[in-house]
Motif scaffolding. Structure first.
Motif, mmCIF file in Angstrom:
data_model
loop_
_atom_site.group_PDB
_atom_site.id
_atom_site.type_symbol
_atom_site.label_atom_id
_atom_site.label_comp_id
_atom_site.label_asym_id
_atom_site.label_seq_id
_atom_site.Cartn_x
_atom_site.Cartn_y
_atom_site.Cartn_z
ATOM 1 N N SER A 390 81.292 -58.649 -0.461
ATOM 2 C CA SER A 390 81.995 -59.110 0.487
ATOM 3 C C SER A 390 81.225 -60.114 1.258
ATOM 4 C CB SER A 390 81.814 -57.762 1.710
ATOM 5 O OG SER A 390 80.869 -57.700 2.271
ATOM 6 N N PHE A 391 82.146 -60.890 2.320
ATOM 7 C CA PHE A 391 81.320 -61.900 2.765
ATOM 8 C C PHE A 391 80.197 -61.845 3.610
ATOM 9 C CE2 PHE A 391 81.366 -65.374 6.185
ATOM 10 C CZ PHE A 391 80.870 -66.438 5.388
ATOM 11 N N ALA A 392 80.479 -60.503 4.247
ATOM 12 C CA ALA A 392 79.447 -59.842 5.213
ATOM 13 C C ALA A 392 77.854 -59.656 4.429
ATOM 14 C CB ALA A 392 79.852 -58.799 6.060
ATOM 15 N N ASN A 393 78.216 -58.951 3.389
ATOM 16 C CA ASN A 393 77.088 -58.611 2.373
ATOM 17 C C ASN A 393 76.406 -59.963 1.881
ATOM 18 O OD1 ASN A 393 77.044 -55.900 2.825
ATOM 19 N ND2 ASN A 393 78.192 -55.530 1.218
ATOM 20 N N PHE A 394 77.258 -60.911 1.496
ATOM 21 C CA PHE A 394 76.950 -62.089 0.801
ATOM 22 C C PHE A 394 76.156 -62.946 2.071
ATOM 23 C CE2 PHE A 394 77.969 -66.682 0.573
ATOM 24 C CZ PHE A 394 77.280 -67.072 -0.729
ATOM 25 N N SER A 395 76.686 -63.121 3.114
ATOM 26 C CA SER A 395 75.905 -63.682 4.374
ATOM 27 C C SER A 395 74.649 -63.122 4.617
ATOM 28 C CB SER A 395 76.772 -63.638 5.554
ATOM 29 O OG SER A 395 77.905 -64.291 5.297
ATOM 30 N N ARG A 396 74.313 -61.755 4.691
ATOM 31 C CA ARG A 396 73.210 -60.955 4.990
ATOM 32 C C ARG A 396 72.029 -61.397 3.979
ATOM 33 N NH1 ARG A 396 72.529 -57.628 8.934
ATOM 34 N NH2 ARG A 396 70.474 -56.216 8.934
ATOM 35 N N ASN A 397 72.852 -61.291 2.660
ATOM 36 C CA ASN A 397 72.137 -61.643 1.434
ATOM 37 C C ASN A 397 71.280 -62.988 1.543
ATOM 38 O OD1 ASN A 397 71.283 -61.892 -1.618
ATOM 39 N ND2 ASN A 397 72.812 -63.323 -1.160
ATOM 40 N N LEU A 398 71.804 -63.933 1.886
ATOM 41 C CA LEU A 398 71.216 -65.412 2.125
ATOM 42 C C LEU A 398 70.397 -65.285 3.082
ATOM 43 C CD1 LEU A 398 74.381 -67.545 2.121
ATOM 44 C CD2 LEU A 398 73.032 -67.253 0.190
ATOM 45 N N LEU A 399 70.655 -64.713 4.225
ATOM 46 C CA LEU A 399 69.430 -64.541 5.416
ATOM 47 C C LEU A 399 68.255 -63.849 4.887
ATOM 48 C CD1 LEU A 399 71.529 -64.171 8.483
ATOM 49 C CD2 LEU A 399 70.797 -66.255 7.529
ATOM 50 N N TYR A 400 68.382 -62.554 4.301
ATOM 51 C CA TYR A 400 67.467 -61.902 3.612
ATOM 52 C C TYR A 400 66.603 -62.811 2.785
ATOM 53 C CZ TYR A 400 68.402 -57.164 5.181
ATOM 54 O OH TYR A 400 68.805 -56.021 5.871
ATOM 55 N N SER A 401 67.358 -63.390 1.717
ATOM 56 C CA SER A 401 66.412 -64.281 0.681
ATOM 57 C C SER A 401 65.671 -65.299 1.396
ATOM 58 C CB SER A 401 67.842 -64.861 -0.071
ATOM 59 O OG SER A 401 67.159 -65.685 -1.077
ATOM 60 N N ALA A 402 65.897 -65.808 2.413
ATOM 61 C CA ALA A 402 65.050 -66.727 3.097
ATOM 62 C C ALA A 402 63.700 -66.387 3.585
ATOM 63 C CB ALA A 402 65.876 -67.528 4.180
ATOM 64 N N MET A 403 63.699 -64.963 3.766
ATOM 65 C CA MET A 403 62.552 -64.391 4.234
ATOM 66 C C MET A 403 61.866 -63.455 3.327
ATOM 67 S SD MET A 403 61.788 -64.652 7.449
ATOM 68 C CE MET A 403 62.492 -66.234 7.879
ATOM 69 N N VAL A 404 62.241 -63.185 2.036
ATOM 70 C CA VAL A 404 61.707 -62.421 1.021
ATOM 71 C C VAL A 404 60.205 -62.570 0.656
ATOM 72 C CG1 VAL A 404 61.690 -61.358 -1.157
ATOM 73 C CG2 VAL A 404 63.717 -61.463 0.268
ATOM 74 N N SER A 405 60.070 -64.062 0.303
ATOM 75 C CA SER A 405 58.917 -64.701 -0.234
ATOM 76 C C SER A 405 57.782 -64.688 0.660
ATOM 77 C CB SER A 405 58.765 -66.157 -0.752
ATOM 78 O OG SER A 405 59.885 -66.162 -1.749
ATOM 79 N N LEU A 406 58.090 -64.637 2.234
ATOM 80 C CA LEU A 406 57.273 -64.653 3.234
ATOM 81 C C LEU A 406 56.824 -63.329 3.425
ATOM 82 C CD1 LEU A 406 56.219 -66.223 5.669
ATOM 83 C CD2 LEU A 406 57.921 -65.214 7.197
ATOM 84 N N LYS A 407 57.566 -62.314 3.304
ATOM 85 C CA LYS A 407 57.547 -61.113 3.383
ATOM 86 C C LYS A 407 56.256 -60.665 2.281
ATOM 87 C CE LYS A 407 57.900 -56.272 3.361
ATOM 88 N NZ LYS A 407 57.188 -55.569 4.675
#
Length: 525
Positions: A390-407
């Motif tokens: 879904s667009f909502a899941n896709f959008s959340r996924n983009l924002l998560y991806s931006a933080m994973v390496s930092l995590k």
């Protein structure tokens, strides 16, 4: 305000970021009063990410011209002077010049992951983590590779150091910027002498005759005078000739130091996360870490305090790319909208997505990512056949991806039991209220605050350092920021929620499991 501006009772910070050069003018109360900017992008030329010198100078002129226009429009007066100026920029990289001041090879930015051999050898020999993007790694790699230009090198600097030198004639950088060139001795506020001697031994074995400290900028700390705007520098800054020479300069700084300053995160046990094209977290330490971590840089605050820095090369570029695609698609459909509205929708809809993104996972790697051991990057979207696209899941996924390496890097600091009393966010990722904060809080497991001025970011921090350089009067930078710059500052704090932490951790495990696919994709040329 007009009288304040014409009297020069202001301070100016100009920061050369990865995608934007921005100038922020502040008054004596540390409040932004005007700004100007210039959009730019690096280019991959002959295997190196770079910006040309012509583009660097154009960016400076245009950014300042736009600042002047903003002042004229708002206050009806010309900007002809300020109380102080400071230059900052993306840290690290390699600008090498000969004795005539001619650039020997195109500027190699922090984004390049071409110095693995040098970084590994230096880390081993110095017992100190030297990341690939550090200036000293670039110097040593050029020496090891027997690059023809090395014989002509007389000085090497960073982007901020170069601009500062051109405007003032002073070849010096702030200690925070210097800490991305070579390790710093925080007891003396200079390059570590023993490590520098070892570096010289290593380069001498390869036939390089110059000592490190002879070719890199000297080191200054916050509050020091770093020269004055020359007549030549004034024309470089303002080709109209209206802006006057003689303005004092603060030591130039890197975007890490200005990020700390812009978020009041220079005290021990405070930290900040700067999230834009790249993302990094900086925590001011009580004591040094127990061992060397390849994933963690040791840098300093603008006053020289040791800082643990988790730096990731990739953050918002993939969000920008998908937004551009969606904007193009909207145009094809005949929908009249603005690109900013696409970003709004991505952030808004992300809040409606499943906490684990419904089975989606993205790798936002436009370049290599040292935290996950990749020297190259391939942006990649993966999903299982039964995932909920879904667009909502896709959008959340983009924002998560931006933080994973930092995590993944921050988890190492947790193992060291590093205490953090306050954690602040700033940069483009946090422009939309609470959204980026909530995801970051879930990633790091701690409350994240964003100040009202967070959108101003690094150039605002540099303007504060410039103001401090003429207003300090014996006051520490820590106290100046607390009692003057940020006293009563508006701030929004978001604490992590268990459901979001669990969702992010589920995404993280899926991300780790798919890293082999990302590594395989990097084999595609």
């Amino acid at each position: 305000m007009k009288d304040i501006i014409t009297a020069g009772k202001t301070a100016l910070g100009i920061e050369f970021g990865s995608t934007r050069v921005k100038a922020v003018l502040i008054d004596e109360n540390c409040l932004p009063v005007a700004s100007g900017s210039f959009e730019w992008e690096n280019k991959l030329v002959d295997g190196y990410w770079t910006y040309s010198l012509d583009l660097i100078h154009e960016a400076l002129r245009t950014c300042f011209k736009n600042l002047k226009a903003d002042v004229k429009e708002k206050y009806g007066c010309s900007l002809t002077t300020t109380g102080a100026i400071g230059i900052s920029g993306m840290m690290h990289g390699y600008l090498a010049f000969d004795e005539k001041g001619q650039l020997l090879v195109p500027f190699r930015t922090w984004r390049n992951t071409t110095t693995a051999e040098a970084a590994e050898k230096l880390t081993k020999e110095l017992s100190f983590n030297i990341p690939q993007r550090w200036t000293s790694a670039h110097i040593y790699q050029a020496v090891l590779s027997k690059e023809p230009h090395v014989a002509s090198v007389r000085y090497v600097t960073t982007l901020a150091g170069y601009i500062h030198y051109m405007l003032t004639g002073v070849n010096a950088v702030g200690i925070g910027e210097a800490s991305g060139i070579f390790p710093i001795d925080s007891t003396k506020n200079c390059y570590d002498e023993k490590m520098a001697a070892k570096f010289d031994e290593l380069t001498a074995k390869e036939g390089f005759s110059y000592k490190l400290t002879d070719i890199v900028p000297s080191v200054l700390v916050a509050g020091d005078n770093a020269g004055y705007l020359t007549e030549k520098g004034a024309l470089m800054l303002d080709e109209s000739g209206e802006f006057k020479a003689g303005v004092p300069f603060a030591p130039c700084e890197g975007d890490a130091g200005t990020g700390m300053t812009a978020t009041n995160s220079v005290r021990v046990k405070t930290g900040n996360i700067s999230a834009g094209t790249s993302v990094f977290a900086m925590i001011v330490l009580e004591k040094m870490l127990s061992r060397v971590y390849p994933e963690i840089d040791m840098v300093t605050t603008p006053t020289g305090k040791p800082v643990a820095m988790v730096h990731c090369n990739n953050c918002t570029s993939d969000i920008n790319a998908w937004a551009t695609l969606l904007y193009e698609f909207a145009g094809i459909l005949g929908v009249d909208t603005k690109k900013g509205k696409i970003f709004d929708l991505i952030y808004e809809m992300s809040q409606k997505g499943e906490k684990d993104c419904g089975g989606l996972v993205s790798y936002n790697y436009y370049s290599g990512e040292p935290v996950t051991g990749l020297s190259e990057g391939r942006p990649l979207l993966l999903r299982t056949p039964d995932s909920n696209l879904s667009f909502a899941n896709f959008s959340r996924n983009l924002l998560y991806s931006a933080m994973v390496s930092l995590k993944m890097g921050m988890d190492l600091l947790s193992e060291e039991k590093v205490e953090i009393d306050e954690l602040y966010g700033h940069g483009g990722y946090y422009i939309y209220p609470r959204v980026g904060q909530s995801i970051t809080a879930a990633a790091v497991g701690a409350p994240v605050s964003v100040m009202k001025t967070a959108g101003e970011g690094g150039p605002y921090g540099m303007a504060l350092l410039a103001l401090y350089s003429i207003k300090k009067k014996g006051e520490s930078l820590e106290d100046f920021l607390k009692e003057t710059a940020f006293k009563g500052a508006e701030c929004i704090t978001v604490a992590p929620e268990k459901e979001e932490i669990d969702g992010f951790n589920a995404y993280l495990e899926r991300y780790k499991a798919g890293l082999e696919a990302e590594k395989a994709a990097c084999m595609v040329k």
